[in-house]
Write an enzyme that holds these catalytic residues in place. Structure first.
Site, PDB file in Angstrom:
ATOM      1  N   GLY A   1       3.653  -1.564   8.870  1.00  0.00           N
ATOM      2  CA  GLY A   1       4.956  -1.153   8.365  1.00  0.00           C
ATOM      3  C   GLY A   1       4.808  -0.863   6.891  1.00  0.00           C
ATOM      4  O   GLY A   1       4.450  -1.745   6.116  1.00  0.00           O
ATOM      5  N   HIS A   2       4.996   0.374   6.502  1.00  0.00           N
ATOM      6  CA  HIS A   2       4.895   0.731   5.092  1.00  0.00           C
ATOM      7  C   HIS A   2       6.273   1.124   4.587  1.00  0.00           C
ATOM      8  O   HIS A   2       6.955   1.921   5.219  1.00  0.00           O
ATOM      9  CB  HIS A   2       3.912   1.903   4.905  1.00  0.00           C
ATOM     10  CG  HIS A   2       2.494   1.524   5.196  1.00  0.00           C
ATOM     11  ND1 HIS A   2       1.507   2.438   5.439  1.00  0.00           N
ATOM     12  CD2 HIS A   2       1.908   0.323   5.267  1.00  0.00           C
ATOM     13  CE1 HIS A   2       0.365   1.796   5.652  1.00  0.00           C
ATOM     14  NE2 HIS A   2       0.590   0.519   5.563  1.00  0.00           N
TER      15      HIS A   2
ATOM     16  N   LYS B   1       0.823  -1.219   0.000  1.00  0.00           N
ATOM     17  CA  LYS B   1       0.000   0.000   0.000  1.00  0.00           C
ATOM     18  C   LYS B   1       0.856   1.267   0.000  1.00  0.00           C
ATOM     19  O   LYS B   1       0.508   2.254  -0.638  1.00  0.00           O
ATOM     20  CB  LYS B   1      -0.924   0.028   1.232  1.00  0.00           C
ATOM     21  CG  LYS B   1      -1.974  -1.069   1.222  1.00  0.00           C
ATOM     22  CD  LYS B   1      -2.805  -1.056   2.484  1.00  0.00           C
ATOM     23  CE  LYS B   1      -2.071  -1.481   3.722  1.00  0.00           C
ATOM     24  NZ  LYS B   1      -1.715  -2.895   3.810  1.00  0.00           N
TER      25      LYS B   1
ATOM     26  N   GLN C   1      -2.692  -2.459   7.528  1.00  0.00           N
ATOM     27  CA  GLN C   1      -3.112  -3.876   7.523  1.00  0.00           C
ATOM     28  C   GLN C   1      -4.025  -4.183   6.321  1.00  0.00           C
ATOM     29  O   GLN C   1      -3.986  -3.465   5.349  1.00  0.00           O
ATOM     30  CB  GLN C   1      -3.817  -4.254   8.843  1.00  0.00           C
ATOM     31  CG  GLN C   1      -2.891  -4.306  10.051  1.00  0.00           C
ATOM     32  CD  GLN C   1      -2.766  -2.999  10.775  1.00  0.00           C
ATOM     33  OE1 GLN C   1      -3.726  -2.282  10.958  1.00  0.00           O
ATOM     34  NE2 GLN C   1      -1.575  -2.676  11.209  1.00  0.00           N
TER      35      GLN C   1
HETATM   36  P1  IMP Z   1      -1.708  -7.205  16.203  1.00  0.00           P
HETATM   37  O1  IMP Z   1      -2.282  -6.249  15.237  1.00  0.00           O
HETATM   38  O2  IMP Z   1      -0.289  -6.889  16.608  1.00  0.00           O
HETATM   39  O3  IMP Z   1      -2.596  -7.425  17.396  1.00  0.00           O
HETATM   40  O4  IMP Z   1      -1.593  -8.641  15.482  1.00  0.00           O
HETATM   41  C1  IMP Z   1      -2.742  -9.376  15.090  1.00  0.00           C
HETATM   42  C2  IMP Z   1      -2.502 -10.086  13.749  1.00  0.00           C
HETATM   43  O5  IMP Z   1      -2.439  -9.127  12.728  1.00  0.00           O
HETATM   44  C3  IMP Z   1      -1.198 -10.871  13.689  1.00  0.00           C
HETATM   45  O6  IMP Z   1      -1.403 -12.023  12.891  1.00  0.00           O
HETATM   46  C4  IMP Z   1      -0.263  -9.925  12.977  1.00  0.00           C
HETATM   47  O7  IMP Z   1       0.784 -10.580  12.311  1.00  0.00           O
HETATM   48  C5  IMP Z   1      -1.217  -9.264  12.002  1.00  0.00           C
HETATM   49  N1  IMP Z   1      -0.799  -7.917  11.598  1.00  0.00           N
HETATM   50  C6  IMP Z   1      -0.887  -6.785  12.318  1.00  0.00           C
HETATM   51  N2  IMP Z   1      -0.423  -5.740  11.617  1.00  0.00           N
HETATM   52  C7  IMP Z   1      -0.056  -6.206  10.421  1.00  0.00           C
HETATM   53  C8  IMP Z   1       0.481  -5.590   9.250  1.00  0.00           C
HETATM   54  O8  IMP Z   1       0.683  -4.372   9.159  1.00  0.00           O
HETATM   55  N3  IMP Z   1       0.746  -6.434   8.211  1.00  0.00           N
HETATM   56  C9  IMP Z   1       0.491  -7.772   8.262  1.00  0.00           C
HETATM   57  N4  IMP Z   1      -0.013  -8.381   9.330  1.00  0.00           N
HETATM   58  C10 IMP Z   1      -0.287  -7.616  10.414  1.00  0.00           C
END
Ligand code: IMP
Length: 433
Positions: free
Chosen positions: A40-41, A16, A225
Site C-alpha cells: 500500500g503506497h 517509499k 514491501q
Molecule cells: P503477505 O505478503 O500477505 O504474504 O504477508 C507476509 C508478511 O509480510 C506479513 O507479516 C505482512 O504483514 C507483511 N507485509 C506484506 N506486505 C507488506 C507491506 O506492503 N508493508 C508491510 N508489511 C507487509
C-alpha cells in the site's frame, strides 16, 4: 541509460511512495517488480491522498509510463478497481501509460481463499499475512501451475488453467480446511470480463524497459514491501513470498545490472512492523504510542492495506547495515523525521548483545533474532516543528546529529529527508547544503 532502484530497508511502510513520486519527476518509466496488492503506497499531492496497491506510485506524475513486471502477482479485480478509481480522479491510466508484463502471475479467488484458510489454520503460529493470496500465488508459480497475464490472451488456455487451480483449491477448502468451495462458473465469468479489459495492457515489459535504458532513458524501479520481508534474506518465515530487494528488481523486470546508477534505501526515522515476527527494538507504552500516532492522520502508523496498527520501535542500525549490504545501497532517504519531534531522548540500536558478547553485525542473518537484545544509544531530541523546514542548515542541531549518527553507523549518506507527507516537504541535501 540510468536505472535507479528504490528499496525499503526495513519491514515495508517506509514511505517509499512519496519518494518515488518525487524521483518519478525525472523518470521516463516507473516500474514495479515484486509483490501484489499486499502493498500500500500513499502519495499526497495538493491535499489529495492517493492510495495505491498495485499500480506504481509514479502514475501520479503525468509524463511517466508505468509498468508492472514479471515478478509481480496481480489480482485482476483489484487492478481494474484501481484503474477505475484513478480514472475518476483524473489520472490517465490508459494502456498507453500502464503496462502489465505477460509473465506476471494472476491472483484468483482460489489463492485469496487459501491464504485466509491457511492463516486461520496456523492458529498460534500464524504469520499475519495480508490474506491477499500472495503466498499461494507465488507457490503456484514455483510449482509451475500458475496463471499468467498472457493466459488472458488465450481463452482455451485460460479456462484450462483456471479450472485446474479452482479444482485443486476446492479440494483443499472442502476436505482439508472444512470450508465452502468456490463457485467455478462465476469466477470463470469474472475472468472473461477481466481478460476483455486487461488485454490491451499486456506487454513485453522486460523488452520495453531494456529499450528505454538503451536509448538513454531513465527508469525508476519501485520496490514494494521491505528487505527484511525478502523470502530468502528477511526474517524468515515472517516474510512475504517475493524479493523486495535490488537484485529482485532485476529479476522481476527481466534486465541486467549494467544499467544501475543509484540504489536508494528508504528508511523510516524509526522502525515499524505489521504482522508477526521478530522486532528487537520494539517499543511499548508512551514511546510506541507517540511513534504510531492515533490513527486520525493518514500518515499515522496503521496499515494502508489492512488498517492494522503497526508495531513501532527505535531505528535499528544493525538491521540497516545488513539490508544495505543485501541491496548495495548507494544512499539512504530518511522519511518521517518530523514524527520524532518532542520525543526525548531518542534511541538508536547500535549493536546487539548476547550474553557478554556484542555484535555490530548479524552473525547469521535475521531469521532468529530471539537470542539478542538491542544495545540502545540515547540521543537528544528536539521540540521544533520540522514540517516547514526545507534546508539542512535550518534543521535543529539535535536533528542533524541524529542523521549524522545514522550516516556514521551505516557508512552511507542520507541525501533525502522527508518532513511531512506533501510533495514539497522534503530536504534534498544536494540542493540545500
Ligand atoms: P503477505 O505478503 O500477505 O504474504 O504477508 C507476509 C508478511 O509480510 C506479513 O507479516 C505482512 O504483514 C507483511 N507485509 C506484506 N506486505 C507488506 C507491506 O506492503 N508493508 C508491510 N508489511 C507487509
Amino acid at each position: 541509460m540510468p536505472l535507479d532502484i528504490v528499496i525499503g530497508s526495513q519491514w515495508g511502510d517506509e514511505g517509499k511512495g512519496r519518494i518515488i513520486d518525487l524521483l518519478a519527476g525525472d523518470a521516463d518509466i516507473v516500474a514495479r517488480f515484486n509483490g501484489g496488492d499486499n502493498a500500500g503506497h500513499s502519495v499526497t499531492v495538493a491535499d489529495q491522498l492517493f492510495k495505491l496497491h498495485l499500480i506504481p506510485s509514479g502514475i501520479i506524475q503525468p509524463h511517466t509510463i508505468c509498468v508492472m513486471g514479471a515478478g509481480m502477482v496481480v489480482n485482476p479485480q483489484i487492478l481494474l478497481e484501481e484503474v477505475d478509481h484513478l480514472t475518476k480522479l483524473g489520472i490517465d491510466v490508459s494502456p498507453q501509460r500502464l503496462k502489465l508484463s505477460y509473465a506476471a502471475h494472476l491472483i484468483t479467488p482460489a489463492h485469496t481463499a487459501l491464504d485466509g484458510a491457511e492463516e486461520s489454520e496456523k492458529g498460534q503460529g500464524l504469520l499475519g499475512t495480508t490474506r491477499r493470496g500472495i503466498g499461494p500465488t507465488y507457490a503456484d508459480k514455483a510449482t509451475r501451475i500458475g496463471l499468467r497475464a498472457e493466459d488472458l490472451l488465450n481463452e482455451d488456455l485460460l479456462h484450462q488453467k483456471l479450472d485446474r487451480i479452482l479444482d485443486h483449491a476446492n479440494k483443499l477448502l472442502e476436505h482439508v480446511y472444512n470450508r465452502e468451495s468456490l463457485d467455478k462458473e462465476s469466477i470463470r465469468h469474472a475472468f472473461h470480463t477481466y481478460a476483455d479489459r486487461l488485454r490491451p495492457y499486456i506487454t513485453n515489459v522486460g523488452a520495453l524497459v531494456h529499450d528505454k535504458l538503451n536509448s538513454h532513458g531513465t527508469v525508476l524501479a519501485e520496490g514494494a514491501q521491505g528487505t527484511l520481508l525478502d523470502l530468502d534474506h528477511g526474517t524468515y518465515p515472517f516474510v512475504t513470498s517475493s524479493h523486495p530487494t535490488a537484485p529482485g528488481a532485476l529479476l522481476g523486470l527481466g534486465i541486467g545490472p549494467q544499467h544501475i546508477r543509484r540504489i536508494i534505501g528508504i528508511t523510516k526515522s524509526f522502525q515499524t512492523r505489521v504482522g508477526e515476527g521478530p522486532f528487537p527494538t520494539e517499543a511499548s507504552g508512551d514511546a510506541a504510542a507517540r511513534l504510531r500516532g492515533t490513527g486520525e492522520h493518514p500518515w499515522d502508523e496503521f496499515g494502508t492495506t489492512t488498517g492494522r496498527p503497526r508495531r513501532c520501535g527505535w531505528l535499528d542500525a544493525v538491521l540497516l547495515r545488513y539490508t544495505a549490504r543485501i541491496n548495495g545501497f548507494t544512499e539512504i532517504a530518511l522519511t518521517k523525521l518530523d514524527i520524532l519531534t518532542n520525543i526525548d531522548p531518542l534511541n538508536i540500536c547500535v549493536s546487539y548483545q548476547r550474553g557478554e558478547q556484542q555484535f555490530k553485525d548479524l552473525p547469521q542473518g535475521p531469521a532468529d533474532l530471539s537470542p539478542f537484545s538491542p544495545v540502545l544509544e540515547p540521543l537528544p531530541g528536539w521540540e521544533n516543528d520540522l514540517t516547514q523546514i526545507r534546508s539542512w542548515n535550518d534543521l535543529p542541531s539535535p536533528a542533524r546529529s541524529y542523521i549524522e549518527r545514522v550516516e556514521t553507523l551505516t557508512g552511507l549518506s542520507v541525501r533525502l529527508i522527508s518532513v511531512g507527507p506533501e510533495r514539497d516537504q522534503i530536504i534534498d541535501r544536494s540542493l540545500s547544503e
